[in-house]
Design a protein around this motif. Sequence first.
Motif, short mmCIF file in Angstrom:
data_model
loop_
_atom_site.label_atom_id
_atom_site.label_comp_id
_atom_site.label_asym_id
_atom_site.label_seq_id
_atom_site.Cartn_x
_atom_site.Cartn_y
_atom_site.Cartn_z
N GLN A 1 33.47 35.71 32.70
CA GLN A 1 32.56 34.70 33.24
C GLN A 1 31.93 35.26 34.52
O GLN A 1 32.65 35.61 35.46
N ASN B 1 29.98 34.34 37.70
CA ASN B 1 29.71 33.12 38.46
C ASN B 1 28.74 33.41 39.59
O ASN B 1 28.90 34.40 40.31
N TYR C 1 26.91 31.40 42.98
CA TYR C 1 26.80 30.24 43.86
C TYR C 1 25.58 30.53 44.73
O TYR C 1 25.68 31.24 45.75
N LEU D 1 32.65 25.19 43.08
CA LEU D 1 33.35 24.94 41.81
C LEU D 1 34.48 23.97 42.13
O LEU D 1 35.30 24.25 43.00
N HIS E 1 40.26 23.05 39.82
CA HIS E 1 40.65 23.17 38.41
C HIS E 1 41.74 24.22 38.28
O HIS E 1 41.94 25.04 39.18
N ASP F 1 42.88 27.31 35.44
CA ASP F 1 42.27 28.02 34.30
C ASP F 1 43.15 27.80 33.07
O ASP F 1 44.35 27.59 33.18
N LEU G 1 40.26 38.02 38.89
CA LEU G 1 39.01 37.65 39.55
C LEU G 1 38.57 38.67 40.59
O LEU G 1 39.36 39.08 41.44
N LEU H 1 36.56 31.04 47.88
CA LEU H 1 37.70 30.70 47.01
C LEU H 1 38.87 30.16 47.84
O LEU H 1 39.28 30.75 48.83
N HIS I 1 42.64 25.71 41.99
CA HIS I 1 41.75 26.42 42.91
C HIS I 1 40.35 25.82 42.86
O HIS I 1 40.01 25.08 41.93
N VAL J 1 36.03 26.46 44.69
CA VAL J 1 35.15 27.29 45.52
C VAL J 1 34.34 26.35 46.41
O VAL J 1 33.63 25.47 45.90
N ARG K 1 26.73 33.85 46.60
CA ARG K 1 28.07 34.39 46.34
C ARG K 1 28.20 34.67 44.85
O ARG K 1 27.74 33.86 44.03
N SER L 1 30.97 36.01 41.67
CA SER L 1 32.35 36.40 41.31
C SER L 1 32.38 36.73 39.82
O SER L 1 31.53 36.28 39.05
N ALA M 1 35.04 36.58 36.70
CA ALA M 1 36.35 36.08 36.28
C ALA M 1 36.63 36.53 34.85
O ALA M 1 35.86 36.24 33.94
N PHE N 1 39.17 36.18 31.80
CA PHE N 1 40.22 35.30 31.28
C PHE N 1 40.94 35.99 30.13
O PHE N 1 40.32 36.33 29.13
O1 LIG Z 1 34.27 32.15 42.07
C1 LIG Z 1 35.47 32.18 42.24
O2 LIG Z 1 35.99 32.76 43.21
C2 LIG Z 1 36.39 31.44 41.30
C3 LIG Z 1 35.87 31.32 39.90
C4 LIG Z 1 36.79 30.56 39.01
O3 LIG Z 1 37.68 29.88 39.45
C5 LIG Z 1 36.60 30.63 37.55
O4 LIG Z 1 35.65 31.27 37.07
O5 LIG Z 1 37.43 30.03 36.84
#
Ligand SMILES: O=C(O)CCC(=O)C(=O)O
Length: 343
Positions: free
Chosen positions: A203, A205, A207, A219, A222, A224, A231, A239, A279, A281, A290, A292, A294, A296
């Motif tokens: 994923q 991400n 922001y 975010l 939640h 995962d 990450l 975060l 966690h 964001v 920003r 990121s 991720a 999974f």
């Molecule tokens: O952007 C982040 O640092 C966290 C992203 C996240 O929690 C996610 O993609 O599940």
Amino acid sequence: MSTLSEAYRDLPHHPRHVIPLDFDSVRTLPDSHVWPPTSHAFESEDRLSIPTVDLTDPDAGKLIGHACEAWGAFQVTNHDIPLDLFHEVESEARRLFSLPTGQKLKALRSPGGATGYGLARISPFFNKYMWHEGFTIMGSSIDHARDLWPNDYQRFCDVMEDYQKKLKELARTLMHLVLKSLDISEEEISRVVSAGGDSTALQLNSYPLCPDPNRAMGLAPHTDTSLVTILHQSTVNGLQIFKEGVGWVLVSPTNGSLVVNVGDLLHILSNAKFPSVLHRVVMKDQNQQRLSLAYFYCLPSDFHISPLALSSTQMPLYRSVSVRDYIGIKAKNLEKALSLIRI
Ligand SMILES: O=C(O)CCC(=O)C(=O)O
Ligand SMILES: C=C1C[C@]23C[C@@]1(O)CC[C@H]2[C@@]12CCC[C@@](C)(C(=O)O1)[C@H]2[C@@H]3C(=O)O
Ligand SMILES: [Fe+2]
């Protein structure tokens, strides 16, 4: 094998929970994106942070076990993934998110689909929108990349493929260490780790720069769904993880290190010994975009998951459930999902 994307196919979202805002055209934060103030988080000056584990440390397995139990998360260093690769993936992600909105919408996640551009899947659970856009990849990204850049998609696909390949190796190594620390037999470890191979998602991400970051949410809180999530954060803070008895703790990006989160599937496997970490964001004081990445690491949708390695005196806390059913329960109940499969 039953793929992960198949598990999400029957969980369609209304387009208002898929289509992100046209971030470039907004000059003030719309009311639809205004969140109540978030509570203070412990910053790094408070010297409270998730543990860092050096993967070349002979005690890495033990340290990872302790971190998963106490925090549900840790940072990993000396993981062997070249810094240049993070920069390349980030640069391709930046190229994607800086496309005009109309172009990004050509790769929109379809209502019954799992991959492509769109809002986070947790969106329908909140009455405000998050200041976030994402792009989900499962395996090859060629179809969506072709829609985005009809004449220039190969580089994006190659970089994402290379990243997923390297992260899969790292995820397997980490899962071996994690499961070993739970005293699970080598046979069971191999069964879980080899099943995870094709059930992964990457994923991206973003922001975006926000006109009023202190009233926006990047975010929402939640956990995962994965076994583990690996990450990579760009240089921008945001975060935070929740630690029982402490509150929200900031996880600052550190050059080259990766954050590893325990997800719900590992929570179940470990009989809640390794709790999946809550966690979020936050956008607080954010004055630039920003990004990121991720990754999974999950299990196939037909895998039946239940607590492993229980001693003769321990009772399983969760009933056996297929990954497909668990994803379905979570899609309807979000944070209550684990309690709904509790015995
Ligand atoms: O952007 C982040 O640092 C966290 C992203 C996240 O929690 C996610 O993609 O599940
Ligand atoms: C495999 C997956 C985990 C994820 C749903 C997804 O199909 C791909 C996107 C992932 C993500 C990223 C942002 C937070 C999250 C909760 C969401 O809404 O989409 C996670 C999902 C998850 O862990 O359940
Ligand atoms: Fe997450």
